[in-house]
Design a protein around this motif. Structure first.
Motif, PDB file in Angstrom:
ATOM      1  N   ARG A   1       0.932  -1.097  -0.040  1.00  0.00           N
ATOM      2  CA  ARG A   1      -0.091   0.081   0.051  1.00  0.00           C
ATOM      3  C   ARG A   1       0.772   1.261   0.120  1.00  0.00           C
ATOM      4  NH1 ARG A   1      -4.509   0.416   4.537  1.00  0.00           N
ATOM      5  NH2 ARG A   1      -2.731   0.509   5.912  1.00  0.00           N
TER       6      ARG A   1
ATOM      7  N   LEU B   1       1.165   5.046  -7.925  1.00  0.00           N
ATOM      8  CA  LEU B   1       0.039   4.790  -7.162  1.00  0.00           C
ATOM      9  C   LEU B   1      -0.287   6.300  -6.441  1.00  0.00           C
ATOM     10  CD1 LEU B   1       1.248   1.664  -4.842  1.00  0.00           C
ATOM     11  CD2 LEU B   1      -0.223   1.691  -7.467  1.00  0.00           C
ATOM     12  N   ALA B   2      -1.644   6.116  -6.207  1.00  0.00           N
ATOM     13  CA  ALA B   2      -2.288   7.277  -5.281  1.00  0.00           C
ATOM     14  C   ALA B   2      -1.812   6.853  -3.994  1.00  0.00           C
ATOM     15  CB  ALA B   2      -3.633   7.698  -5.758  1.00  0.00           C
TER      16      ALA B   2
ATOM     17  N   ASP C   1      -3.318   3.885  -2.334  1.00  0.00           N
ATOM     18  CA  ASP C   1      -3.729   2.681  -3.259  1.00  0.00           C
ATOM     19  C   ASP C   1      -2.796   1.344  -3.071  1.00  0.00           C
ATOM     20  OD1 ASP C   1      -5.393   3.665  -5.051  1.00  0.00           O
ATOM     21  OD2 ASP C   1      -4.016   4.273  -6.625  1.00  0.00           O
ATOM     22  N   THR C   2      -3.352   0.058  -3.460  1.00  0.00           N
ATOM     23  CA  THR C   2      -2.620  -0.921  -3.329  1.00  0.00           C
ATOM     24  C   THR C   2      -2.207  -1.586  -4.666  1.00  0.00           C
ATOM     25  OG1 THR C   2      -4.766  -2.263  -3.409  1.00  0.00           O
ATOM     26  CG2 THR C   2      -3.852  -1.622  -1.074  1.00  0.00           C
ATOM     27  N   THR C   3      -1.174  -2.344  -4.552  1.00  0.00           N
ATOM     28  CA  THR C   3      -0.629  -3.115  -5.860  1.00  0.00           C
ATOM     29  C   THR C   3      -0.160  -4.319  -5.319  1.00  0.00           C
ATOM     30  OG1 THR C   3       0.613  -2.822  -7.657  1.00  0.00           O
ATOM     31  CG2 THR C   3       1.630  -2.353  -5.701  1.00  0.00           C
TER      32      THR C   3
END
Length: 398
Positions: free
Chosen positions: A246, A300-301, A304-306
């Motif tokens: 995150r 990512l903002a 945000d998650t990735t």
């Protein structure tokens, strides 16, 4: 063994012919951008690099964490030598020269690289061909503003960079701000948390060098799943990791991971990134560590998650692995570790444990069972910072 990542080395490119048009001296980021328009770009370079190969493998097992690692000695470009003086126009004095904006140098370097269409790998090779060793990791740190050239060797590299990027003499060097304070200043928040778990002068810190201070500060791990596969002689065969990250701030687009091994005999044979894109991969034989940089594919903002997933195949080590550890400097929502044993090399017993710090005595040891698929696992929810491990024995049970 442990986890964390970084750079690859490819064959040097031949020096390109000098551009017919060279910009005049620029003393600010705006001037440099204007001057760069007169330059001739060379052709886009690839952002991805093939993983480097080297000796090394885990005997006692791996130690890993989604946001920490072990790695190579500090980049030699940042070691030794005295600071040099910036290039100034004739008749000017330091007092007369305006102080560059903090982001002037990294912005100008990024723009120059983009205009010339050169990847960091190619630039690093061209510098090496001139007798100057600057890793891709250091170049990346410079262009992102994480660190700046200050030592004599690094400043010499900047001068050669100006030639490689076809910039006027002093175009980049004049944009460097004052030297940053030396000595051990108060560690950054992320660094302080990592030091609590890793201790001072750890393999991870040596591997990342200057980048350790800002190591993955833009992201934090929420969930990590490790799958450890052992071969028929009980040695590590494969490690597969899935990490849910995150963003703690907007703009995060990559993360570092380091895997450390206990045995120099083993060596990373293949690296596959199934979620994300491999940016850099370097095996540091002296530290028995693999450093990876994996790109998310987008910025990512905040919050945000990735998901990042990668797998590493390892050549057999001299002796069987006996444990796998993962360290974490922050609270994880969940950590799952699975260990798969070969039917011809089954352990006599398995146990889970916890360490407050890497190298400290294990505590909270508890036996864990193995199922019909010859695997065992440990699931930890709301796990606190520290080292979470699984160990096993191949000897005859008492």
């Amino acid at each position: 063994m442990s986890s964390r990542m970084e750079a690859g080395v490819g064959p040097p490119d031949a020096e390109g012919a000098p551009s017919a048009t060279r910009p005049t001296r620029a003393t600010s980021a705006r001037d440099l951008r204007t001057a760069l328009k007169a330059g001739v770009p060379e052709g886009a370079g690839s952002a991805g690099h093939a993983p480097g190969h080297g000796g090394g493998s885990p005997r006692g097992g791996p130690v890993g964490d989604g946001s920490s690692s072990s790695g190579p000695p500090r980049d030699r470009s940042a070691l030794d030598g005295a600071p040099g003086d910036g290039t100034r126009g004739a008749g000017s004095s330091p007092a007369d020269a305006p102080t560059p904006a903090p982001d002037a140098f990294p912005a100008a370097l990024r723009e120059a690289l983009g205009r010339r269409g050169l990847s960091l790998e190619r630039v690093s090779e061209r510098l090496r061909a001139r007798g100057i060793a600057v890793s891709q990791a250091t170049l990346s740190s410079w262009q992102r503003g994480r660190s700046q050239p200050e030592r004599a060797r690094s400043l010499r590299a900047v001068e050669v960079l100006e030639e490689i990027l076809e910039l006027p003499g002093g175009a980049l060097r004049s944009l460097l701000g004052p030297r940053r304070p030396r000595g051990r200043v108060a560690p950054a928040r992320g660094e302080s948390a990592a030091l609590q778990v890793l201790g001072k002068d750890s393999v991870v810190e040596k591997a990342l060098g200057e980048r350790f201070r800002h190591f993955n500060q833009e992201t934090g791990s929420l969930l990590i799943h490790d799958v450890v596969t052992l071969g028929e002689r009980g040695t590590l065969s494969n490690l597969t990791t899935t990490n849910v990250l995150r963003a703690s701030r907007a703009g995060a687009d990559r993360a570092l991971f380091v895997l450390s091994f206990d045995d120099e005999q083993a060596e990373p044979l293949d690296i596959r990134v199934t979620s994300g894109r491999l940016g850099e991969a370097t095996y540091l034989k002296g530290l028995k560590s693999l450093v990876l940089e994996i790109h998310f594919g987008r910025e990512l903002a905040k919050l945000d998650t990735t998901v990042v997933s990668y797998a590493v195949d390892v050549s057999p080590s001299r002796e069987p692995a006996t444990h796998y550890e993962r360290w974490s400097r922050a609270n994880l929502h969940e950590y799952l570790q699975q260990v798969f044993f070969h039917p011809d090399a089954l352990p006599s017993g398995c146990r889970r444990y916890f360490r407050d710090q890497v190298g400290s005595p294990p505590r909270g040891q508890r036996p864990i069972s193995m199922n019909d698929s010859h695997s065992t696992h440990v699931l930890v929810s709301r796990c606190k910072p520290g080292v979470h491990g699984v160990a096993w024995d191949f000897g005859t049970p008492e």
